[in-house]
Design an enzyme around this catalytic site. Structure first.
Site, mmCIF file in Angstrom:
data_model
loop_
_atom_site.group_PDB
_atom_site.id
_atom_site.type_symbol
_atom_site.label_atom_id
_atom_site.label_comp_id
_atom_site.label_asym_id
_atom_site.label_seq_id
_atom_site.Cartn_x
_atom_site.Cartn_y
_atom_site.Cartn_z
ATOM 1 N N ALA A 221 32.997 48.047 -25.409
ATOM 2 C CA ALA A 221 31.398 48.196 -25.349
ATOM 3 C C ALA A 221 30.383 48.105 -24.485
ATOM 4 O O ALA A 221 28.963 46.949 -24.185
ATOM 5 C CB ALA A 221 30.357 47.516 -26.304
ATOM 6 N N CYS A 222 30.701 48.833 -23.184
ATOM 7 C CA CYS A 222 29.650 48.308 -21.548
ATOM 8 C C CYS A 222 28.972 49.494 -21.641
ATOM 9 O O CYS A 222 28.219 50.453 -22.661
ATOM 10 C CB CYS A 222 30.440 48.712 -20.993
ATOM 11 S SG CYS A 222 31.608 48.047 -20.327
ATOM 12 N N THR A 223 27.511 48.668 -20.892
ATOM 13 C CA THR A 223 26.294 49.790 -21.285
ATOM 14 C C THR A 223 26.188 50.459 -19.211
ATOM 15 O O THR A 223 26.142 48.901 -18.838
ATOM 16 C CB THR A 223 25.329 49.221 -21.239
ATOM 17 O OG1 THR A 223 25.406 48.386 -22.720
ATOM 18 C CG2 THR A 223 24.031 49.105 -21.583
ATOM 19 N N ASN B 79 32.882 53.149 -19.415
ATOM 20 C CA ASN B 79 32.188 53.954 -20.570
ATOM 21 C C ASN B 79 33.166 53.299 -21.666
ATOM 22 O O ASN B 79 33.379 55.606 -21.579
ATOM 23 C CB ASN B 79 31.222 53.871 -20.833
ATOM 24 C CG ASN B 79 30.081 53.255 -20.201
ATOM 25 O OD1 ASN B 79 29.523 53.247 -18.918
ATOM 26 N ND2 ASN B 79 28.683 52.239 -20.478
#
Length: 495
Positions: free
Chosen positions: A24-26, A122
């Protein structure tokens, strides 16, 4: 409870929550004309499945291999070794050497000696139809090994895209994900959408992109070879397996063909990032897809990206509705990499790195010329360690949490971190200009100064975090003492 039972319980907890999963990276990617500093920028929060998983800064020197040498990656995949592995930096998991024969697991970001920057990845989800016709490969290319594999060999962003694409074509991919590349001339965003198909788009100089975890690339012209790269036969494969109802090569929707659209877990964050950087562009919340690229209302600074990466939904239409904020407690580290076209080559790359969680660490600028980093940034595991920079900053977050003294220390910690970061941002332009002039007179001196300066900032930040931690722990310990009456206290003093 017996000692055996305590150990058994600890082992059971570890087996459930200590899995090395990046999730769950941004990200925010910025073209050079959309950037306040004129630098191309790539950035990302590395979110993890647990909030006590230490990261370590690492510098890999150049390395030579013999003909026929093979590199065995952490998932067992064997690939031919390059003749020369370029020098590069990385942000490793603490347990890299336990999970990989070459100690390269979840390196996440870095810049090599040719000023190629990379941030990976991501994570994304495939749709069922794409998964069925081109399934992921068990022993394929995955995030765990991707950064070092590419930075050790490629010399430009465009070359890096092609190299990673070739690996996916040859060995298959074990995950669907998005990857960022930049050099001093251009930035690229690449998505791997299935076992063997991928696409990449050059970031327009005057625009930016916000990436959550869904596949995002759409409305692109597959024939535009200057700005689009993709796997061979992508359009034909999409048509053959009816992944799109009407595939259009001039308006291709890769995200729809291979991904899952409208996942609020992702689209809420995409809306949030674009709302912060382009508030003048009024967009409805919770659309299935948002524009991949937008022009910002004003040129984007490191501070602007940091604000996006720390953001929640307070004060927006998604307050109380947002599936998850962008800045979360299990963000293990965050980075913003600037690539300056107008700086000497050795000084062109600046990595703004948080030592630990983004909410309790400042972004610290380090030049990509260091031969080493302070020892405290190379230490730390999954248990508290007071000799680890990662744990020192992470412990400030623990002390600032609502569970400790009802959040009494949050304002103090936030104030110290904000003040430190503000100082680093304000002084960075002056340091950069000084280094540029110094380089004209004495190249070696400028490079050595940049290295010493970077290490000094890292060490100073750690020392100040240790001092703040000590002060807070002293106050916390004092607060646990019983509140005595004057008479009792007077008696205690005389005993």
């Amino acid at each position: 409870m017996t000692l055996f039972k305590k150990r058994t319980l600890a082992a059971a907890i570890s087996s459930l929550v200590m899995l090395p999963l990046a999730q769950a990276c941004t990200s925010v990617i910025v073209g050079k004309d959309a950037s306040a500093s004129g630098a191309l920028m790539i950035s990302r929060n590395e979110d993890f499945s647990t909030n006590n998983w230490a990261k370590r800064m690492h510098v890999y020197p150049r390395k030579s291999y013999k003909a026929g040498d093979v590199i065995t990656l952490s998932n067992g995949l064997k690939v031919p070794a390059p003749e020369t592995s370029w020098r590069y930096t990385a942000m490793n998991d603490w347990d890299a050497y336990q999970n990989s024969n070459d100690g390269k697991v979840f390196e996440e970001r870095g810049v090599n000696e040719f000023n190629l920057a990379m941030s990976a990845t991501n994570s994304a989800e495939m749709n069922e139809k794409a998964q069925k016709v081109d399934p992921l490969v068990d022993q394929g290319i995955i995030e765990q090994n991707m950064t070092g594999l590419i930075l050790s060999q490629a010399k430009s962003a465009r070359e890096a895209v092609q190299l990673l694409g070739d690996y996916v074509t040859r060995y298959g991919a074990g995950e669907a994900n998005g990857v960022q590349f930049a050099d001093t001339k251009e930035a690229w965003y690449m998505e791997i959408g299935s076992g063997h198909h991928w696409i990449a788009v050059k970031v327009p100089d005057d625009k930016y992109a916000v990436i959550a975890n869904g596949l995002r690339i759409h409305d692109v012209d597959l024939g535009d070879t200057q700005n689009i790269m993709h796997s061979k036969g992508l359009l034909e494969f999409t048509r053959k397996h009816k992944l799109l109802s009407k595939p259009d090569s001039r308006n291709f929707n890769f995200a729809q063909a291979f991904g899952k659209l409208g996942d609020l877990y992702n689209t809420d964050r995409e809306w949030m990032g674009q709302n912060l950087l382009s508030a003048s562009v009024k967009q409805k919340i919770r659309q299935d897809q948002y524009p991949l690229f937008l022009k910002p209302d004003q040129k984007i600074s490191v501070t602007d990206i940091a604000k996006v990466l720390r953001s929640d939904y307070q004060g927006t239409q998604l307050k109380g509705k947002g599936k998850r904020p962008i800045g979360v407690d299990r963000t293990s580290e965050a980075h913003i990499i600037e690539m300056y076209p107008n700086m000497p080559g050795e000084l062109a790359a600046v990595i703004w790195q948080t030592p630990s969680n983004i909410n309790y660490s400042p972004f610290i600028p380090v030049y990509n010329v260091m031969s080493h980093v302070p020892k405290v940034y190379t230490q730390g595991k999954d248990h508290y360690d007071n000799s680890s920079a990662w744990w020192t900053f992470r412990s400030l977050g623990t002390l600032a949490s609502p569970n400790v003294m009802e959040g009494k220390y949050k304002k103090v910690v936030d104030g110290v971190i904000d003040s430190a970061e503000h100082y680093l941002v304000k002084t960075h332009a002056y340091t950069r200009d000084m280094l540029k002039h110094m380089y004209k007179d004495n190249q070696d001196m400028a490079i050595q100064y940049a290295s010493n300066y970077s290490n000094g900032l890292l060490q100073t930040a750690y020392d100040r975090a240790q001092f703040l931690q000590s002060e807070l722990m002293t106050d916390l310990t004092r607060s646990t003492e019983k509140k005595y009456s004057p008479e009792e206290f007077d008696k205690i003093k005389k005993l």
